[in-house]
Design an enzyme around this catalytic site. Structure first.
Site, mmCIF file in Angstrom:
data_model
loop_
_atom_site.group_PDB
_atom_site.id
_atom_site.type_symbol
_atom_site.label_atom_id
_atom_site.label_comp_id
_atom_site.label_asym_id
_atom_site.label_seq_id
_atom_site.Cartn_x
_atom_site.Cartn_y
_atom_site.Cartn_z
ATOM 1 N N ASP A 286 -1.316 -35.540 -16.798
ATOM 2 C CA ASP A 286 -0.212 -35.115 -15.964
ATOM 3 C C ASP A 286 0.869 -36.177 -16.082
ATOM 4 O O ASP A 286 0.720 -37.324 -15.636
ATOM 5 C CB ASP A 286 -0.616 -34.959 -14.498
ATOM 6 C CG ASP A 286 0.500 -34.256 -13.724
ATOM 7 O OD1 ASP A 286 1.551 -33.973 -14.334
ATOM 8 O OD2 ASP A 286 0.318 -33.980 -12.530
HETATM 9 C C1 BGC Z 1 3.225 -32.292 -12.132
HETATM 10 C C2 BGC Z 1 2.512 -31.262 -12.987
HETATM 11 C C3 BGC Z 1 3.452 -30.684 -14.000
HETATM 12 C C4 BGC Z 1 4.025 -31.816 -14.829
HETATM 13 C C5 BGC Z 1 4.955 -31.355 -15.930
HETATM 14 C C6 BGC Z 1 3.960 -33.306 -12.971
HETATM 15 O O1 BGC Z 1 4.765 -34.121 -12.189
HETATM 16 O O2 BGC Z 1 2.275 -32.939 -11.313
HETATM 17 O O3 BGC Z 1 1.948 -30.268 -12.177
HETATM 18 O O4 BGC Z 1 2.792 -29.752 -14.805
HETATM 19 O O5 BGC Z 1 4.743 -32.680 -13.969
HETATM 20 O O6 BGC Z 1 6.153 -30.914 -15.447
#
Ligand code: BGC
Length: 742
Positions: A286
């Site tokens: 993530d």
């Molecule tokens: C979030 C994710 C997301 C990723 C990409 C992160 O900050 O926790 O859920 O998929 O960003 O945008």
């Protein structure tokens, strides 16, 4: 002939030869073997690197020029946040035509509840208890996303969420692991369809693995410390269900779990995911969660964080840049293995292969599809239907709803004409302001402008009371007052936790003033989490929980208010009376000194001084315009064995004045276990439509497999002994019958 050109020709020849291959697994592995055998270590590392392309809704794509340089050198395997058939085609062309081997990129995006046609937030959808509709919503999201160049979706979020302070509860399916598992599987099926290489299917990415929903105190990114028993029984099942449904990728979570950040956690990423669950797909971080292991105090610097992540089993580094910068050096120092780098690259390449990108790198960059398959009438109708199904009628005193024909409606509140907040958090390419249908527009369409008086009354959050007088005047001139109130869309979603769960600003003050007019009051709420609406529950005549209902939300609200649609949604998250009760969920343990609602004064029951343990609205709760009566609970036998399931039946009668749907719920309690067991667990449900006056026998079959759980040795077992089966309209049902498992 220049050297690069020779490479390109060789790459094109290679790709053409390979494009003749079919997509069986055997073919895939020999294709990837051949490809890997031609790749340098830098090119392999390149496949593990994922970068964002900023996208500004007004100015379009905003790519850092340096990052395009990396791309052309084959140092990037995928891009996220790049949207649009032409734009993704342009980037793909760079990868295919300007890198030595011409390996196509994968394009990721957060399509959480729709791409252009925005559906209700996932928490809302989960309240529909309609898996077909949930799958369809995901299917439409995939159709629209692929028409705009996206082939990898960062959803479903399956984190079991029991703390409404946490903003991300909006993105999940609520507090129950069993229901969350069914929703997870339905959404994966919807996204991925039958064949990943179809032009309108995407790779799903189940997230956030694992424990993220239990972030301490509901504060995002916070520490998670939980027993393995709790992890396995509550938090892991929806991940397993999503993977069993075929999710081809998984995202690690930001939190640490029992002291080890999830992104560097080989228990999660190797022992469980690969060894036990045999997951064959791709693991992505993530965002910069690799680098964040430094702040966690688990890695001493970026290089160390890359080492930990690679050794733990992370295949792709989203945005962190540490695989790009340090893996080669770590290899030279013997701190990571070439086999692991090759394996990570293989997983990324396999994902691209499954998507058919080696056959046609431009499969998802189809400008014609982008023109014709996005935001269609059919998609809008589906979004409206999903929104109606997702809404939960929380109160309806004296049948205030549906509105009566000819009634003058005083439409009041900061969200009554809203076309912005209505989409909720994470709304991908959904356009706010212009496109969504507001409640005002929905009602005008349904009952005509002459029946509606409007006043904003107040803001969502400010100290300005200037609009109160006008709102009171409108209320006095009306037969019924409909107030549309709630949260800002960005009070939920990532890093949007709240400690105060009441209606923000002066909204409640305004309701109190409107109450003094003596007019019947209806409250329609837009919100991304359960709210503590105690005064409202006591004093308002009808409450419709509309969540953030998406593009067609206002039309859906009007359908319900006018009775064109009879609500049938049921809560999938408990509403507490007060923040002080959190975490509050239906399937808690009994404790040694259980609270007894019939004897709340009991001196040593687990309770509070000032508030009962009861929720404001329990899990599974929701009303209809009609009434349902439950009777005649029957068991086919009071003994269940491994080979003889039991059948539990109940008679359901529609005793009210409308045709309607009811979600019949079956819960069990395992009275004595080798580890303590919850007071109730949802096991089955059926959504039943009954015409008024009609009855039906609803029957559930229960087997020993439905009673399995992870014991203290983490074995998935059922245990002999005494059980109770409860059937009813929500999780507080006391309609029960006992049986024994032998
Ligand atoms: C979030 C994710 C997301 C990723 C990409 C992160 O900050 O926790 O859920 O998929 O960003 O945008």
């Amino acid at each position: 002939m220049n050297k690069n050109f020779t490479y390109i020709l060789a790459a094109l020849f290679f790709l053409t030869a390979c494009s003749k291959k079919s997509s069986s697994n055997g073919d895939m592995s020999s294709f990837i073997d051949t490809l890997l055998s031609q790749m340098t270590i830098e090119e392999k590392i390149g496949q593990t690197v994922l970068y964002t392309s900023g996208y500004d809704i007004i100015t379009g794509p905003t790519v850092d020029p340096n990052y395009q340089e990396y791309l052309k050198k084959g140092m990037v395997g995928g891009i996220f946040n790049a949207v649009g058939a032409d734009y993704t085609r342009r980037l793909q062309k760079m990868a295919v035509e300007e890198t030595r081997l011409g390996i196509p990129l994968i394009f990721g995006y957060d399509v959480i509840h729709g791409q252009r046609t925005i559906f209700p937030i996932p928490l809302a959808e989960s309240c529909s208890w309609d898996l077909d509709a949930i799958e369809r919503s995901a299917r439409i999201a995939a159709i629209e996303a692929t028409a705009e160049g996206v082939n990898w979706i960062y959803a479903p979020m399956v984190d079991v969420s029991r703390d409404p302070r946490w903003g991300r509860v909006a993105e999940g399916a609520g507090e129950d692991s069993y229901w969350g598992s069914l929703v997870a599987a339905a959404r994966v099926k919807g996204f991925q369809g039958d064949n990943l290489s179809d032009e309108n299917t995407v790779v799903a990415c189940v997230k956030h693995y694992a424990g993220y929903g239990a972030s301490m105190a509901g504060r995002d990114y916070n520490t998670v410390d939980m027993s393995l028993n709790e992890l396995w029984n509550t938090h892991l099942p929806p991940f397993k269900a999503a993977l069993d449904a075929g999710s081809a990728s998984i995202m690690t979570s930001f939190n640490d779990l029992n002291g080890i950040p999830a992104t560097g956690n080989s228990y999660l990423l190797k022992d469980i995911l690969v060894d036990m669950w045999k997951f064959q797909g791709m693991v992505v971080t993530d965002y910069t969660s690799i680098n964040e292991m430094i702040q966690h105090g688990y890695a001493k610097d970026e290089k160390h964080s890359a080492e930990i992540a690679m050794n733990a089993g992370v295949h792709m580094d989203m945005q962190g840049g540490v695989y790009m910068n340090y893996i080669k050096e770590l290899l030279a120092e013997g701190k990571v293995k070439e086999a692991d780098i090759t394996h990570a690259a293989r997983k990324v390449l396999e994902t691209k292969y499954k998507l058919g990108l080696f056959e046609d790198p431009y499969r998802y960059c189809n400008a014609e599809r982008e023109r014709t398959e996005v935001f269609t009438q059919e998609h809008k109708e589906a979004a409206r239907d999903m929104a109606r199904k997702s809404m939960v009628l929380l109160k309806n005193k004296n049948q205030t709803l549906p509105l009566k024909k000819g009634q003058k409606v005083g439409l009041i509140g900061p969200l009554a004409k809203d076309k912005y907040e209505i989409l909720g958090c994470w709304s991908a390419m959904g356009e706010r302001d212009t496109i969504p249908v507001s409640v005002y527009e929905g009602l005008v369409e349904a009952i005509g402008i002459n029946q509606i008086l409007y006043a904003k009354g107040c803001d969502i959050q400010s100290d300005d009371r200037k609009g109160f007088a006008e709102a009171i005047r409108v209320a006095k001139q009306s037969d019924v007052v409909v107030m549309v109130m709630g949260e800002f869309h960005n009070m939920s979603g990532e890093n949007n936790a709240r400690t105060n769960l009441s209606l923000p600003g002066l909204q409640l003050d305004l309701i109190k003033e409107l109450k003094k007019t003596g007019k019947p009051l209806v409250l329609v709420m837009y919100n991304g989490r359960p709210l503590t609406i105690n005064w409202e529950k006591e004093n308002v005549d009808a409450i419709l929980e509309a969540w953030f209902p998406g593009t067609m939300g206002g039309a859906a609200v009007a359908d319900i208010l006018t009775g064109a649609y009879n609500p049938s949604g049921k809560l999938t998250m408990t509403f507490p009376q007060t923040v002080g009760q959190i975490p509050l969920f239906y399937n808690h343990k009994n404790t040694g000194r259980p609270y007894d609602p019939s004897n709340p004064e009991l001196a040593y029951g687990a309770k509070y001084w000032d508030v009962s343990n009861q929720p404001l609205f329990p899990f599974g709760y929701g009303l209809s315009y009609t009434q349902f009566k439950y009777s005649d609970i029957k068991l086919s036998s009071d003994i269940m064995t491994k080979n003889t399931p039991i059948k539990i039946s109940v008679k359901l009668t529609n005793t009210g004045d409308y045709d309607g749907e009811e979600v019949v719920q079956l819960y069990t309690r395992d009275l004595v276990g080798s580890v303590t067991r919850p007071v109730k667990e949802l096991k089955k449900y059926e959504k039943v439509f009954l015409k008024k006056g009609e009855s039906k026998i609803v029957e559930f079959e229960l087997t020993v497999d439905d009673l399995r759980f992870y014991n203290h040795k983490l074995e998935y077992v059922y245990e002999e002994g005494e059980f109770i089966a409860f059937v009813g309209t929500n999780s507080t049902t006391q309609m029960k019958s006992k049986f024994d498992v032998k």
